[in-house]
Design an enzyme around this catalytic site. Structure first.
Site, PDB file in Angstrom:
ATOM      1  N   ASP A  20       0.820  -1.222   0.000  1.00 36.14           N
ATOM      2  CA  ASP A  20       0.000   0.000   0.000  1.00 36.14           C
ATOM      3  C   ASP A  20       0.849   1.266   0.000  1.00 36.14           C
ATOM      4  O   ASP A  20       0.763   2.095   0.903  1.00 36.14           O
ATOM      5  CB  ASP A  20      -0.948  -0.009   1.203  1.00 36.14           C
ATOM      6  CG  ASP A  20      -1.948  -1.146   1.139  1.00 36.14           C
ATOM      7  OD1 ASP A  20      -3.017  -0.932   0.566  1.00 36.14           O
ATOM      8  OD2 ASP A  20      -1.643  -2.246   1.654  1.00 36.14           O
ATOM      9  N   HIS A  22       0.731   3.534  -2.519  1.00 37.48           N
ATOM     10  CA  HIS A  22      -0.210   4.560  -3.006  1.00 37.48           C
ATOM     11  C   HIS A  22       0.506   5.730  -3.685  1.00 37.48           C
ATOM     12  O   HIS A  22       0.295   6.899  -3.337  1.00 37.48           O
ATOM     13  CB  HIS A  22      -1.090   5.070  -1.861  1.00 37.48           C
ATOM     14  CG  HIS A  22      -2.133   4.093  -1.419  1.00 37.48           C
ATOM     15  ND1 HIS A  22      -3.366   3.995  -2.018  1.00 37.48           N
ATOM     16  CD2 HIS A  22      -2.121   3.147  -0.435  1.00 37.48           C
ATOM     17  CE1 HIS A  22      -4.073   3.041  -1.435  1.00 37.48           C
ATOM     18  NE2 HIS A  22      -3.338   2.501  -0.476  1.00 37.48           N
ATOM     19  N   ASP A  60      -1.586  -2.207  -4.322  1.00 36.33           N
ATOM     20  CA  ASP A  60      -1.801  -0.759  -4.236  1.00 36.33           C
ATOM     21  C   ASP A  60      -0.487   0.011  -4.320  1.00 36.33           C
ATOM     22  O   ASP A  60      -0.223   0.911  -3.515  1.00 36.33           O
ATOM     23  CB  ASP A  60      -2.555  -0.394  -2.951  1.00 36.33           C
ATOM     24  CG  ASP A  60      -4.051  -0.631  -3.067  1.00 36.33           C
ATOM     25  OD1 ASP A  60      -4.510  -0.980  -4.164  1.00 36.33           O
ATOM     26  OD2 ASP A  60      -4.760  -0.487  -2.055  1.00 36.33           O
ATOM     27  N   ASN A 128      -6.680  -3.212  -4.936  1.00 33.33           N
ATOM     28  CA  ASN A 128      -7.984  -2.736  -5.402  1.00 33.33           C
ATOM     29  C   ASN A 128      -7.890  -1.369  -6.061  1.00 33.33           C
ATOM     30  O   ASN A 128      -8.773  -0.990  -6.833  1.00 33.33           O
ATOM     31  CB  ASN A 128      -8.979  -2.687  -4.236  1.00 33.33           C
ATOM     32  CG  ASN A 128      -8.513  -1.768  -3.124  1.00 33.33           C
ATOM     33  OD1 ASN A 128      -7.403  -1.910  -2.608  1.00 33.33           O
ATOM     34  ND2 ASN A 128      -9.341  -0.826  -2.725  1.00 33.33           N
ATOM     35  N   HIS A 129      -6.821  -0.617  -5.800  1.00 26.79           N
ATOM     36  CA  HIS A 129      -6.658   0.692  -6.433  1.00 26.79           C
ATOM     37  C   HIS A 129      -6.059   0.581  -7.830  1.00 26.79           C
ATOM     38  O   HIS A 129      -6.342   1.419  -8.685  1.00 26.79           O
ATOM     39  CB  HIS A 129      -5.777   1.602  -5.567  1.00 26.79           C
ATOM     40  CG  HIS A 129      -6.497   2.223  -4.417  1.00 26.79           C
ATOM     41  ND1 HIS A 129      -6.892   3.541  -4.398  1.00 26.79           N
ATOM     42  CD2 HIS A 129      -6.903   1.705  -3.239  1.00 26.79           C
ATOM     43  CE1 HIS A 129      -7.512   3.810  -3.257  1.00 26.79           C
ATOM     44  NE2 HIS A 129      -7.526   2.703  -2.531  1.00 26.79           N
ATOM     45  N   HIS A 217      -4.368  -9.373  -0.864  1.00 32.60           N
ATOM     46  CA  HIS A 217      -4.791  -7.978  -0.740  1.00 32.60           C
ATOM     47  C   HIS A 217      -6.312  -7.941  -0.640  1.00 32.60           C
ATOM     48  O   HIS A 217      -7.013  -7.803  -1.642  1.00 32.60           O
ATOM     49  CB  HIS A 217      -4.316  -7.158  -1.949  1.00 32.60           C
ATOM     50  CG  HIS A 217      -4.500  -5.685  -1.795  1.00 32.60           C
ATOM     51  ND1 HIS A 217      -3.470  -4.841  -1.405  1.00 32.60           N
ATOM     52  CD2 HIS A 217      -5.582  -4.884  -1.955  1.00 32.60           C
ATOM     53  CE1 HIS A 217      -3.917  -3.609  -1.353  1.00 32.60           C
ATOM     54  NE2 HIS A 217      -5.206  -3.604  -1.678  1.00 32.60           N
ATOM     55  N   HIS A 245      -3.704  -4.257   1.966  1.00 33.54           N
ATOM     56  CA  HIS A 245      -4.979  -3.531   1.945  1.00 33.54           C
ATOM     57  C   HIS A 245      -5.298  -2.857   3.275  1.00 33.54           C
ATOM     58  O   HIS A 245      -5.855  -1.762   3.280  1.00 33.54           O
ATOM     59  CB  HIS A 245      -6.135  -4.439   1.533  1.00 33.54           C
ATOM     60  CG  HIS A 245      -7.443  -3.714   1.394  1.00 33.54           C
ATOM     61  ND1 HIS A 245      -7.643  -2.724   0.456  1.00 33.54           N
ATOM     62  CD2 HIS A 245      -8.607  -3.818   2.075  1.00 33.54           C
ATOM     63  CE1 HIS A 245      -8.873  -2.253   0.568  1.00 33.54           C
ATOM     64  NE2 HIS A 245      -9.479  -2.894   1.539  1.00 33.54           N
ATOM     65  N   HIS A 247      -4.368  -0.641   6.347  1.00 35.78           N
ATOM     66  CA  HIS A 247      -3.348   0.400   6.432  1.00 35.78           C
ATOM     67  C   HIS A 247      -2.668   0.496   7.790  1.00 35.78           C
ATOM     68  O   HIS A 247      -1.612   1.111   7.893  1.00 35.78           O
ATOM     69  CB  HIS A 247      -3.959   1.755   6.067  1.00 35.78           C
ATOM     70  CG  HIS A 247      -4.106   1.951   4.590  1.00 35.78           C
ATOM     71  ND1 HIS A 247      -4.136   3.191   3.992  1.00 35.78           N
ATOM     72  CD2 HIS A 247      -4.213   1.055   3.572  1.00 35.78           C
ATOM     73  CE1 HIS A 247      -4.270   3.052   2.679  1.00 35.78           C
ATOM     74  NE2 HIS A 247      -4.328   1.758   2.412  1.00 35.78           N
TER      75      HIS A 247
END
Length: 706
Positions: A20, A22, A60, A128-129, A217, A245, A247
């Site tokens: 993650d 991002h 992610d 998922n992002h 995830h 996933h 955080h």
């Protein structure tokens, strides 16, 4: 441990674990725009300094499904800077790589490509992002994979069943089976596990000699009855699970007493929501694996912007605040100012020992004003901290605590949706809002032809993936299917009978979840195909097609009673799109942002009439209107209710899922050795050399299984 630690011998895997990241989160923010790139640079630098064998990412990597050019460029720049070089890779891949990376045009690990010089391979699943979308089901990781910087694995090509084939790695005498599963909608994956449609394939030979590492995830904490994946669903032969996933950083391996494997939750490397779970200090992990032993070393991230959060309940301070006092608002402001100053002092003290940390911290003071108090103007109050915090617009959030009904006090359901500030509802999903709305709506506005689940999926595709035709195609597909059903049944053309048959047909589809899944997939594939055709036709226009004078277009459009006024010096190349006075859309003819989604040509005069009369329209009228008025514009509804999700990780106990044994085998070329595999259990024999093993303190327990 230093990179030259004597424990790091030729038999020990060294893996940097992160999830993650991002990249691109708030990239347009003047203060926080570069936070994700700076931290990603630190993560890759830690991998280089610790001389890891490879980097393992749990999904992610990107925040947006379609990252900007700046984000993609910065990512490639950093990967090229740290992951390319002459240092030899010390492990080999002995599984069938055409199976592991079969969806790629280059189905082999990147460091074995003769055209590339990779020193630190990166293995990653999608989240998922950044999951695959579009007609070709591509994602940003596929771009990195094609460029040769990332080995994208764990992708499932089927929506009905999942066969997880491991990437088999060997370094010296240590054998590592690396399993991965990219993000799948939780409810769908939950149903697959229940129906025994998920199979983790295993090596057929020497099952006991492999260390089994699984990267996933999905939702770990409970967000609904089926909107998460219980740990008990996973196979018990796994040794360690890397869970993406979620955080909150819980990177220390925690043993699952029922399945007897360990779970590590690295958490995110950037604060994406102002919630308590994000306030935990961020880490990545240095995972060492030797034989069947493992050790996880926490590496703190020093470039992460610090986040401080505190809750205040005004009713708990009766000696300070009296709601009947006319000056209570000034007293509350002074109290909040004092609390924020304390958090700023704490942030400054932490930063003194870490010069790499960004200067302005993230501050959030949540004030519960239930009990007769009134909130004050937050924006005016926050102006005092514009130059001192990174989030001056939402330093304070007022909320009212709501009592949960039906609670016994013995067992808390941490996944129930409760009141939460809108800015903190990062885990709230679009399809949940759609489902919740129709569950609580009055009977006269309930869906009678479309399904709630189908609409939820379509709205999610429209919002998250910018598939502008998703909703229209779903409505069209379900309407066509209902019409075919009525024609086959030869229903009399009476409105009451048609309404009743439509309701029965809809209920039967809702009971058959597989059929409803097929409907949604077909509608989404139609929408993606339409987008691909639109993009192809747009790119096929030549300069000659677009270079004629707008005066000709004005004459051709006289039937539309719209006059096109040519702009000075820009008359050519604009004729087929119509005059700018018709719409505020930019050049190109359509807007595909989240707030528009409909092409300009669909904004005809008949659309307003359709949307205004559709509210009280019966089903039979709707059938007629599809032939008379093909335009469908539905007025959007605003949902002002705020939802809160509790991030607690307390797990409910689920019975162990029985799994059928399955076997498989694969063959490879000279570059990829063959390895046959099975799904039988592992016999864990007692390790006689535990006393001599340096990983004894963090080793997996000895287990005996059939």
């Amino acid at each position: 441990m230093s990179p030259t630690d004597p424990l790091d011998d030729e038999d020990t895997f060294k893996i940097l674990v992160a999830t993650d990241i991002h990249l691109g989160f708030m990239e347009k923010d003047a203060v926080r725009g570069n936070d994700t790139f700076v931290t990603f640079d630190e993560i890759l630098r830690l991998a280089l300094e610790n001389e890891v064998d490879f980097i393992l990412l749990g999904g992610d990597l990107f925040h947006e499904n379609k990252p900007s050019r700046k984000t993609l460029h910065s990512c490639l720049e950093l990967l090229r800077k740290y992951c390319m070089g002459d240092r030899p890779v010390q492990f080999e891949v002995i599984s069938d790589q055409s199976v592991n990376f079969g969806f790629s045009k280059f189905p082999w690990v990147n460091y074995q490509d003769g055209n590339l010089n990779i020193s630190i391979p990166v293995f990653s699943i999608h989240g998922n992002h950044d999951d695959p979308t579009g007609a070709d089901a591509l994602c940003a990781l596929d771009v990195l994979s094609c460029a040769g910087f990332v080995n994208h694995f764990g992708r499932s090509m089927s929506v009905e069943k999942v066969d997880i084939s491991p990437v088999l790695l060997q370094k010296g005498s240590t054998k590592l089976a690396l399993y991965g599963l990219g993000s799948i909608p939780d409810e769908r994956l939950y149903r697959m596990f229940v129906n025994k449609k998920v199979t983790m394939l295993r090596p057929k030979e020497d099952e006991n000699s492999w260390f089994n590492l699984f990267v996933i995830h999905q939702n770990r904490s409970k967000h609904g009855n089926t909107n998460f994946i219980p740990e008990q669903f996973l196979d018990d032969f796994i040794d360690l699970v890397i869970w993406g996933h979620e955080h909150e950083c819980k990177i220390g391996p925690i043993k699952n007493e029922q399945q007897l494997f360990y779970v590590s939750q690295p958490g995110s490397s950037v604060v994406t929501s102002l919630s308590p779970g994000e306030a935990v200090k961020k880490h990545v992990g240095l995972l060492r694996i030797k034989g069947r032993k493992m050790n996880m070393q926490k590496l703190p991230l020093r470039t992460v912007r610090r986040f401080f959060i505190e809750d205040v309940v005004l009713a708990n301070h009766p000696n300070l605040f009296n709601p009947d006092n006319p000056k209570v608002t000034q007293a509350i402001q002074s109290f909040c100012l004092e609390k924020i100053e304390e958090m700023l002092d704490s942030a400054e003290r932490e930063r003194l020992g870490n010069p790499q940390q960004p200067g302005k911290p993230l501050i959030r003071l949540r004030v519960d004003y239930s009990g007769g108090f009134e909130p004050f103007n937050v924006l005016r109050f926050s102006q005092k901290f514009v130059d001192r915090v990174a989030n001056p617009k939402d330093v304070i959030h007022f909320f009212r605590h709501r009592e949960q009904k039906g609670k016994t006090g013995e067992e808390i359901n941490f996944g129930m949706l409760i009141t939460k500030p809108a800015s903190e509802g990062a885990t709230l999903r679009v399809e949940d809002l759609v489902k919740q709305y129709f569950q609580t709506a009055e009977k006269n506005v309930q869906l009678s032809l479309l399904t709630e689940r189908g609409m939820g999926e379509a709205v999610q595709e429209f919002v998250d993936k910018e598939e502008k035709d998703a909703i229209e195609e779903l409505v069209k597909y379900q309407l066509e299917k209902t019409q075919r059903f009525l024609k086959e049944r030869h229903i009399d053309a009476l409105e009451d009978k048609i309404d009743e048959e439509v309701r029965r047909f809809r209920e039967s589809r809702q009971r058959n979840t597989n059929e409803e899944d097929d409907e949604v997939r077909e509608a989404m594939s139609r929408a993606r195909a339409l987008r691909s055709q639109s993009e192809t036709s747009t790119s096929a226009f030549s300069a000659e097609d677009l270079s004629f004078d707008t005066s000709e277009q004005t004459a051709n459009d006289s039937d539309d009673s719209l006059s096109a006024v040519p702009s000075r010096g820009r008359g050519r190349g604009r004729g087929r799109r119509g005059a700018r006075g018709q719409s505020s859309a930019p050049r190109g003819g359509s807007q595909r942002g989240r707030d528009t989604g409909l092409e300009i040509t669909t904004r005809g005069r008949s659309s307003k009439a359709t949307s205004s009369t559709s509210r009280n329209m019966s089903i039979i009228d709707a059938f007629r209107s599809t032939r008379q008025q093909p335009s469908r514009n539905v007025a959007p509804k605003n949902y002002s209710e705020t939802i809160e999700v509790d991030d607690s990780d307390e797990d409910d106990i689920f019975p162990t899922n029985s799994r059928a044994d399955q076997r498989w085998s694969g063959t490879t070329s000279s570059k990829r050795m063959s390895q046959s595999q099975t799904a039988k259990g592992v016999d864990f024999e007692s390790d006689e050399d535990d006393d001599d093993d340096p990983f004894m303190s963090s080793s997996c327990p000895r287990r005996n299984r059939r």
